[in-house]
Every structure is written in structure tokens, then in C-alpha cells.
Design an enzyme around this catalytic site. Sequence first.
Site, PDB file in Angstrom:
ATOM      1  CG  LEU A 136      46.624  26.620  41.272  1.00 41.70           C
ATOM      2  CD1 LEU A 136      45.805  27.775  40.688  1.00 41.70           C
ATOM      3  CD2 LEU A 136      45.714  25.465  41.685  1.00 41.70           C
TER       4      LEU A 136
ATOM      5  CG  HIS B 180      53.622  38.390  44.913  1.00 43.72           C
ATOM      6  ND1 HIS B 180      53.725  37.193  45.598  1.00 43.72           N
ATOM      7  CD2 HIS B 180      54.808  39.020  45.064  1.00 43.72           C
ATOM      8  CE1 HIS B 180      54.934  37.107  46.124  1.00 43.72           C
ATOM      9  NE2 HIS B 180      55.607  38.198  45.816  1.00 43.72           N
TER      10      HIS B 180
ATOM     11  N   GLY C 127      40.878  36.634  53.517  1.00 48.07           N
ATOM     12  CA  GLY C 127      39.943  37.024  52.463  1.00 48.07           C
ATOM     13  C   GLY C 127      39.701  38.516  52.306  1.00 48.07           C
TER      14      GLY C 127
END
Length: 205
Positions: free
Chosen positions: A96, A112, A15
Site C-alpha cells: 500500500l 508476516h 484466508g
Amino acid sequence: MSPRARTVVLISGRGSNMSALVEAARSPDFAAEIVLVLSDEPGAPGLAIAREAGVAAEAIDFRAYPGKAAFEAALEARLRAERAEIVCLAGFMRVLSPSFVERWKGRILNIHPSLLPNLRGLNTHERALRQGVAEHGCTVHFVTAELDAGPIIAQARVPVLPGDDAEALAARVLREEHRIYPAALNAVARSLTSANVREARLNPR
Ligand code: GAR
């Protein structure tokens, strides 16, 4: 659209990019507010870090659902309940489905760790070293059905230095990730909120 775009950050682990977004969004001038952090992994260290920073954080445990469609339905329901306007993937390690991504078109971003279109997918730092490239970096892009191939919003370059291993290179790239992701979110949120204000002026209720 709210005055500051209501943004949900999806994580799977550490995170640190989520933290960079939360920190940036503390500024009243920032065009997005982070309303919720969600993780597909209940054990993600980022959940506790978000809560310590005063942001609501919850897990939607992928394993608790019979499959991807059910997991994504739960995710979608949570986003709607939160009245999310932007979704930021920040080290979210699930792909997804095209239908999910299509519903959020233009409002779902990803970071990315490579200079796309080079090195889509995983293990980008190891692969950059194997390629022997002189420069590596990171990319913020809109998410589309094709993995790591959506329109690019921002990139940052770093040199690959003699003696670099994947860890040293990843750390150099990560510093840049923390810089460009908040800037990219701010720019996207600003353009969405100002487009909305324009539309409201053209079509007053
Ligand atoms: C970051 O380097 C991010 O670019 C990468 O995972 C790391 C997450 O770190 N994302 C991907 O590889 C997505 N395919 P963080 O949890 O500390 O932000």
C-alpha cells in the site's frame, strides 16, 4: 470508537489468518468485530470461506482500476462506508502507498511469516532454510510506509527441524500465525477502545 472496534480484513488468497480472526471475534469478550473481508483478487478462496462463516466479503479487483491510486481510492471509500476503525492485512499481497498507510497509522496491522527484522519480503521460509537459522517464526506489526518494518506487536518462534522443507516449516509457522494474530488484534482493539473511552470522559460532549 465503537464498543468493539470495527475491523476490516484484507486478503489476497487462502484466508486462513482471516478465518482465525473471524473465529476469535465470535467471542463476546473479543475487543474487535470483523465487519467485512475484502480481497484485491476476485478469485481468492478466502472470500467464500468468509461468507460461509457469516461475514460479508467482497472483491475490489485491482485489475478493474487504471492504477494503484484509483484502486486505493476505492478501497478507502469502502473502508469509510463500513466505518472501519482497524484494518488487518492477512495474506494481502499488495504494497500500500505511504499516503494510504499514513491515514491508517496505528490502526493498520499485518502478519508476516518471519521473525522481523529478519527476512522482510517474500519467500521467507525458503530463505530461512537457506540462511540455516535454528529458529524461524512470525510477526504481527503495525504497517508503515517501509515494507515489513513497522513497530512489532507480537512474535512467535518455532524451531527449524532437521529435514524441514519450506512446506513443513511454513505449516509450523502458520499454526503460530493463527494464534498470535487474534491476540494482537484483541490487544490493539482494546487499547484503542479504552483510549477512546478515556478521551470521552475527559471531553464530555
Ligand atoms: C501467511 O503465511 C502470511 O503470513 C503471509 O501469507 C500467508 C497468507 O496465508 N503473508 C505475507 O507473506 C505478507 N507479505 P493465509 O491467506 O492463509 O492467511
